[in-house]
Design a protein around this motif. Structure first.
Motif, PDB file in Angstrom:
ATOM      1  N   LEU A  94      13.165 -16.250 -10.659  1.00 52.00           N
ATOM      2  CA  LEU A  94      13.047 -14.794 -10.854  1.00 52.00           C
ATOM      3  C   LEU A  94      12.006 -14.522 -11.928  1.00 52.00           C
ATOM      4  CD1 LEU A  94      16.730 -13.516 -10.977  1.00 52.00           C
ATOM      5  CD2 LEU A  94      15.002 -12.899  -9.295  1.00 52.00           C
ATOM      6  N   LEU A  95      11.264 -13.463 -11.763  1.00 50.60           N
ATOM      7  CA  LEU A  95      10.378 -13.032 -12.840  1.00 50.60           C
ATOM      8  C   LEU A  95      11.209 -12.301 -13.883  1.00 50.60           C
ATOM      9  CD1 LEU A  95       7.250 -11.797 -10.830  1.00 50.60           C
ATOM     10  CD2 LEU A  95       7.568 -13.970 -12.029  1.00 50.60           C
ATOM     11  N   PRO A  96      10.850 -12.411 -15.161  1.00 45.83           N
ATOM     12  CA  PRO A  96      11.641 -11.791 -16.226  1.00 45.83           C
ATOM     13  C   PRO A  96      11.899 -10.300 -15.971  1.00 45.83           C
ATOM     14  CG  PRO A  96       9.912 -13.162 -17.155  1.00 45.83           C
ATOM     15  CD  PRO A  96       9.675 -13.093 -15.669  1.00 45.83           C
ATOM     16  N   GLY A  97      13.137  -9.902 -16.263  1.00 43.74           N
ATOM     17  CA  GLY A  97      13.521  -8.500 -16.160  1.00 43.74           C
ATOM     18  C   GLY A  97      13.968  -8.063 -14.779  1.00 43.74           C
ATOM     19  N   ASN A  98      14.050  -8.979 -13.822  1.00 45.34           N
ATOM     20  CA  ASN A  98      14.464  -8.628 -12.461  1.00 45.34           C
ATOM     21  C   ASN A  98      15.822  -9.231 -12.148  1.00 45.34           C
ATOM     22  OD1 ASN A  98      12.062  -7.225 -11.267  1.00 45.34           O
ATOM     23  ND2 ASN A  98      11.108  -9.088 -12.009  1.00 45.34           N
ATOM     24  N   PRO A  99      16.747  -8.418 -11.622  1.00 43.05           N
ATOM     25  CA  PRO A  99      18.047  -8.961 -11.232  1.00 43.05           C
ATOM     26  C   PRO A  99      17.917  -9.726  -9.915  1.00 43.05           C
ATOM     27  CG  PRO A  99      17.937  -6.636 -10.678  1.00 43.05           C
ATOM     28  CD  PRO A  99      16.657  -6.968 -11.421  1.00 43.05           C
ATOM     29  N   PRO A 100      18.810 -10.660  -9.647  1.00 46.78           N
ATOM     30  CA  PRO A 100      18.728 -11.450  -8.417  1.00 46.78           C
ATOM     31  C   PRO A 100      18.669 -10.616  -7.139  1.00 46.78           C
ATOM     32  CG  PRO A 100      20.337 -12.407  -9.912  1.00 46.78           C
ATOM     33  CD  PRO A 100      19.910 -11.092 -10.513  1.00 46.78           C
ATOM     34  N   GLU A 101      19.418  -9.524  -7.095  1.00 47.18           N
ATOM     35  CA  GLU A 101      19.441  -8.710  -5.873  1.00 47.18           C
ATOM     36  C   GLU A 101      18.099  -8.040  -5.572  1.00 47.18           C
ATOM     37  OE1 GLU A 101      21.373  -6.391  -9.240  1.00 47.18           O
ATOM     38  OE2 GLU A 101      21.668  -8.375  -8.396  1.00 47.18           O
ATOM     39  N   ALA A 102      17.223  -7.953  -6.562  1.00 48.99           N
ATOM     40  CA  ALA A 102      15.903  -7.339  -6.354  1.00 48.99           C
ATOM     41  C   ALA A 102      15.051  -8.148  -5.378  1.00 48.99           C
ATOM     42  CB  ALA A 102      15.166  -7.189  -7.682  1.00 48.99           C
ATOM     43  N   VAL A 103      15.326  -9.427  -5.265  1.00 50.53           N
ATOM     44  CA  VAL A 103      14.547 -10.293  -4.374  1.00 50.53           C
ATOM     45  C   VAL A 103      14.785  -9.890  -2.918  1.00 50.53           C
ATOM     46  CG1 VAL A 103      14.115 -12.665  -3.656  1.00 50.53           C
ATOM     47  CG2 VAL A 103      14.608 -12.169  -6.051  1.00 50.53           C
ATOM     48  N   MET A 104      16.033  -9.828  -2.501  1.00 52.36           N
ATOM     49  CA  MET A 104      16.345  -9.457  -1.118  1.00 52.36           C
ATOM     50  C   MET A 104      15.954  -8.009  -0.848  1.00 52.36           C
ATOM     51  SD  MET A 104      17.407 -10.580   1.808  1.00 52.36           S
ATOM     52  CE  MET A 104      18.436 -12.023   1.571  1.00 52.36           C
ATOM     53  N   GLU A 105      16.193  -7.138  -1.822  1.00 50.54           N
ATOM     54  CA  GLU A 105      15.824  -5.730  -1.644  1.00 50.54           C
ATOM     55  C   GLU A 105      14.326  -5.594  -1.372  1.00 50.54           C
ATOM     56  OE1 GLU A 105      17.209  -3.828  -5.223  1.00 50.54           O
ATOM     57  OE2 GLU A 105      19.311  -4.027  -4.627  1.00 50.54           O
ATOM     58  N   ALA A 106      13.504  -6.319  -2.116  1.00 52.42           N
ATOM     59  CA  ALA A 106      12.050  -6.252  -1.925  1.00 52.42           C
ATOM     60  C   ALA A 106      11.669  -6.774  -0.543  1.00 52.42           C
ATOM     61  CB  ALA A 106      11.339  -7.049  -3.015  1.00 52.42           C
ATOM     62  N   ALA A 107      12.303  -7.861  -0.108  1.00 53.49           N
ATOM     63  CA  ALA A 107      11.993  -8.455   1.192  1.00 53.49           C
ATOM     64  C   ALA A 107      12.346  -7.510   2.340  1.00 53.49           C
ATOM     65  CB  ALA A 107      12.732  -9.777   1.347  1.00 53.49           C
ATOM     66  N   VAL A 108      13.556  -6.981   2.309  1.00 50.34           N
ATOM     67  CA  VAL A 108      14.010  -6.090   3.378  1.00 50.34           C
ATOM     68  C   VAL A 108      13.174  -4.811   3.402  1.00 50.34           C
ATOM     69  CG1 VAL A 108      15.942  -4.672   4.181  1.00 50.34           C
ATOM     70  CG2 VAL A 108      16.347  -7.025   3.420  1.00 50.34           C
ATOM     71  N   GLU A 109      12.948  -4.233   2.245  1.00 47.39           N
ATOM     72  CA  GLU A 109      12.167  -2.989   2.161  1.00 47.39           C
ATOM     73  C   GLU A 109      10.766  -3.183   2.746  1.00 47.39           C
ATOM     74  OE1 GLU A 109      10.369  -0.647  -1.534  1.00 47.39           O
ATOM     75  OE2 GLU A 109      12.571  -0.589  -1.478  1.00 47.39           O
ATOM     76  N   ALA A 110      10.136  -4.293   2.450  1.00 45.21           N
ATOM     77  CA  ALA A 110       8.785  -4.545   2.957  1.00 45.21           C
ATOM     78  C   ALA A 110       8.782  -4.688   4.477  1.00 45.21           C
ATOM     79  CB  ALA A 110       8.202  -5.788   2.298  1.00 45.21           C
ATOM     80  N   LEU A 111       9.709  -5.467   5.023  1.00 44.52           N
ATOM     81  CA  LEU A 111       9.745  -5.655   6.478  1.00 44.52           C
ATOM     82  C   LEU A 111      10.117  -4.377   7.211  1.00 44.52           C
ATOM     83  CD1 LEU A 111      11.256  -9.171   7.280  1.00 44.52           C
ATOM     84  CD2 LEU A 111       8.984  -8.312   7.794  1.00 44.52           C
ATOM     85  N   GLU A 112      11.010  -3.581   6.623  1.00 48.54           N
ATOM     86  CA  GLU A 112      11.445  -2.347   7.281  1.00 48.54           C
ATOM     87  C   GLU A 112      10.335  -1.310   7.410  1.00 48.54           C
ATOM     88  OE1 GLU A 112      16.238  -2.028   6.659  1.00 48.54           O
ATOM     89  OE2 GLU A 112      14.976  -1.158   5.110  1.00 48.54           O
ATOM     90  N   THR A 113       9.249  -1.469   6.680  1.00 50.33           N
ATOM     91  CA  THR A 113       8.148  -0.513   6.836  1.00 50.33           C
ATOM     92  C   THR A 113       7.460  -0.682   8.183  1.00 50.33           C
ATOM     93  OG1 THR A 113       6.502  -1.961   5.787  1.00 50.33           O
ATOM     94  CG2 THR A 113       7.703  -0.414   4.343  1.00 50.33           C
ATOM     95  N   ARG A 114       7.637  -1.859   8.833  1.00 50.35           N
ATOM     96  CA  ARG A 114       6.959  -2.133  10.103  1.00 50.35           C
ATOM     97  C   ARG A 114       7.889  -2.503  11.254  1.00 50.35           C
ATOM     98  NH1 ARG A 114       1.858  -5.929   9.024  1.00 50.35           N
ATOM     99  NH2 ARG A 114       1.401  -5.208  11.114  1.00 50.35           N
ATOM    100  N   HIS A 115       9.095  -2.978  10.935  1.00 44.00           N
ATOM    101  CA  HIS A 115       9.964  -3.528  11.980  1.00 44.00           C
ATOM    102  C   HIS A 115      11.426  -3.190  11.715  1.00 44.00           C
ATOM    103  CE1 HIS A 115       6.500  -5.901  13.142  1.00 44.00           C
ATOM    104  NE2 HIS A 115       6.426  -6.367  11.911  1.00 44.00           N
ATOM    105  N   HIS A 116      12.217  -3.343  12.767  1.00 44.75           N
ATOM    106  CA  HIS A 116      13.671  -3.250  12.612  1.00 44.75           C
ATOM    107  C   HIS A 116      14.172  -4.606  12.116  1.00 44.75           C
ATOM    108  CE1 HIS A 116      17.869  -2.458  13.284  1.00 44.75           C
ATOM    109  NE2 HIS A 116      17.939  -3.547  14.029  1.00 44.75           N
TER     110      HIS A 116
END
Length: 101
Positions: free
Chosen positions: A13-35
């Motif tokens: 993890l990069l400093p200052g980021n909670p573990p759940e931010a990793v999955m949130e970032a991944a899902v949010e990015a993919l959802e901009t283009r796909h289901h």
């Protein structure tokens, strides 16, 4: 619609980021283009790995694969804002099996 899966290793993890931010970032990015069909965190060889399944609009085989690769790269870029990443795999569901593209 063709189904694809990404497998992205997370090394830290990069400093200052909670573990759940990793999955949130991944899902949010993919959802901009796909289901996004599903997402989960697994431990593979002692290393956390994000697994996300998503659908790509049906066009032609090579174009679908290219779109999946581009989207996986975009997802990785988003995750790298909150974590260090390792290897990325993109797989396509073909006759009931996952095959790398």
């Amino acid at each position: 619609m063709p189904s694809f899966q990404t497998r992205l290793k997370i090394t830290a993890l990069l400093p200052g980021n909670p573990p759940e931010a990793v999955m949130e970032a991944a899902v949010e990015a993919l959802e901009t283009r796909h289901h996004v069909e599903s997402n989960q965190l697994q431990i593979a060889g002692g290393v956390p790995q994000l697994n996300l399944r998503f659908l790509v609009e049906a066009t032609e085989y090579n174009g679908e694969n290219q779109q999946a690769r581009e989207s996986a790269g975009m997802m990785r870029d988003a995750v790298e804002r909150v974590a260090l990443t390792g290897s990325l795999m993109v797989l396509r569901r073909n006759r009931g099996r996952w095959a790398p593209i």
